[in-house]
Design a protein around this motif. Structure first.
Motif, PDB file in Angstrom:
ATOM      1  N   SER A   1      -3.046   6.393  -2.177  1.00  0.00           N
ATOM      2  CA  SER A   1      -4.146   7.273  -2.545  1.00  0.00           C
ATOM      3  C   SER A   1      -4.466   8.191  -1.371  1.00  0.00           C
ATOM      4  N   PRO A   2      -4.659   9.481  -1.638  1.00  0.00           N
ATOM      5  CA  PRO A   2      -4.932  10.414  -0.538  1.00  0.00           C
ATOM      6  C   PRO A   2      -6.392  10.383  -0.117  1.00  0.00           C
TER       7      PRO A   2
ATOM      8  N   PHE B   1      -1.878  10.557   2.312  1.00  0.00           N
ATOM      9  CA  PHE B   1      -2.141   9.229   1.761  1.00  0.00           C
ATOM     10  C   PHE B   1      -2.709   8.331   2.855  1.00  0.00           C
ATOM     11  N   ASP B   2      -3.809   7.642   2.551  1.00  0.00           N
ATOM     12  CA  ASP B   2      -4.348   6.774   3.592  1.00  0.00           C
ATOM     13  C   ASP B   2      -4.918   5.472   3.042  1.00  0.00           C
TER      14      ASP B   2
ATOM     15  N   ARG C   1      -5.218   0.001   4.935  1.00  0.00           N
ATOM     16  CA  ARG C   1      -5.406   1.358   5.395  1.00  0.00           C
ATOM     17  C   ARG C   1      -4.617   1.516   6.687  1.00  0.00           C
ATOM     18  N   PRO C   2      -4.129   2.728   6.987  1.00  0.00           N
ATOM     19  CA  PRO C   2      -3.197   2.895   8.108  1.00  0.00           C
ATOM     20  C   PRO C   2      -3.796   2.713   9.494  1.00  0.00           C
TER      21      PRO C   2
ATOM     22  N   GLY D   1     -15.844   8.035  -3.397  1.00  0.00           N
ATOM     23  CA  GLY D   1     -15.129   8.929  -2.496  1.00  0.00           C
ATOM     24  C   GLY D   1     -14.596   8.240  -1.274  1.00  0.00           C
ATOM     25  N   THR D   2     -14.852   6.959  -1.161  1.00  0.00           N
ATOM     26  CA  THR D   2     -14.265   6.219  -0.046  1.00  0.00           C
ATOM     27  C   THR D   2     -12.838   5.830  -0.414  1.00  0.00           C
ATOM     28  N   THR D   3     -12.034   5.613   0.596  1.00  0.00           N
ATOM     29  CA  THR D   3     -10.622   5.375   0.334  1.00  0.00           C
ATOM     30  C   THR D   3     -10.283   3.893   0.342  1.00  0.00           C
TER      31      THR D   3
END
Lengths: 113, 115
Positions: free
Chosen positions: A93-94, A30-31, A51-52, B98-100
């Motif tokens: 979310s991964p 998850f990031d 985000r981490p 597809g970006t996080t």
């Protein structure tokens, strides 16, 4: 299997206090960690996300604190207002390229004037 | 105006009837989702669709199927509805690059009662 755990289930604070909502996760892939809020009768809407690469994200009275080592993150709502009363969902979310979001069960926040 | 539209808003069906929930989005988003929301359980993913005819099961797919024949439309079908499928169903979409750091856009929900 609950991918994201959220607590408390409900929280009541006085106007002006800081509300703290907590979440934890297990999957190290998850990031991306968003928080959504949902007012009664409405649909969930994105509030703030982190985000981490960061351990803190602020947006006005809303702050996410992130602890990668302990796999925990929290939402702090400073100077809580009655209008903040809503259900808050954390999610994760991964980094697999496609956006699977795993939601916590929600925290129902009530801010008393 | 970015929008996810769900139809109908409210629906009452009898056990054993078929149910069709429709969802549309006007943002050309690739990825679309169906969630159900029950008190104390949060949002549970039923199905996710990555594009036309590219669908994957979520966490609770049993009793449901989906159809996505156009990018802007995503349907949830309940064949022979059961009383435990009484819930609020949310459709959502995201850009799908597809970006996080993507945001989910939710529809207003469909409140389904199966009697």
């Amino acid at each position: 299997q609950q991918q994201v755990r959220q607590s408390p289930q409900s929280l009541t604070v006085w106007e002006g206090e800081t509300a703290i909502l907590n979440c934890s996760y297990e999957d190290s892939t998850f990031d991306y960690f968003p928080w959504y809020h949902q007012f009664p009768g409405e649909s969930p809407a994105l509030l703030i996300a982190i985000r981490p690469v960061s351990n803190k994200k602020e947006d006005g009275r809303f702050t996410i604190f992130f602890n990668k080592r302990e796999k925990k993150f929290s939402l702090h709502i400073a100077d809580s207002q009655p209008g903040d009363s809503a259900t808050y969902f954390c999610a994760a979310s991964p980094n697999t390229g496609y956006q699977n979001f795993y939601f916590g069960k929600g925290t129902s926040l009530t801010v008393i004037p | 105006d970015m929008k996810v539209t769900q139809m109908p808003r409210y629906l009452i069906k009898r056990m054993g009837e078929n149910v069709l929930l429709e969802c549309g989005q006007d943002m050309s988003h690739e990825t679309m989702y169906w969630y159900r929301q029950d008190p104390g359980l949060g949002l549970q993913l039923i199905y996710i669709s990555y594009d036309v005819d590219s669908n994957s099961e979520g966490d609770i797919p049993k009793g449901y199927r989906v159809s996505r024949k156009k990018r802007e439309h995503f349907s949830l079908i309940l064949d022979s509805a059961k009383t435990n499928q009484t819930s609020v169903y949310f459709c959502a979409s995201s850009l799908g690059t597809g970006t996080t750091n993507e945001r989910l856009f939710f529809g207003h929900g469909t409140k389904l009662s199966v009697l």
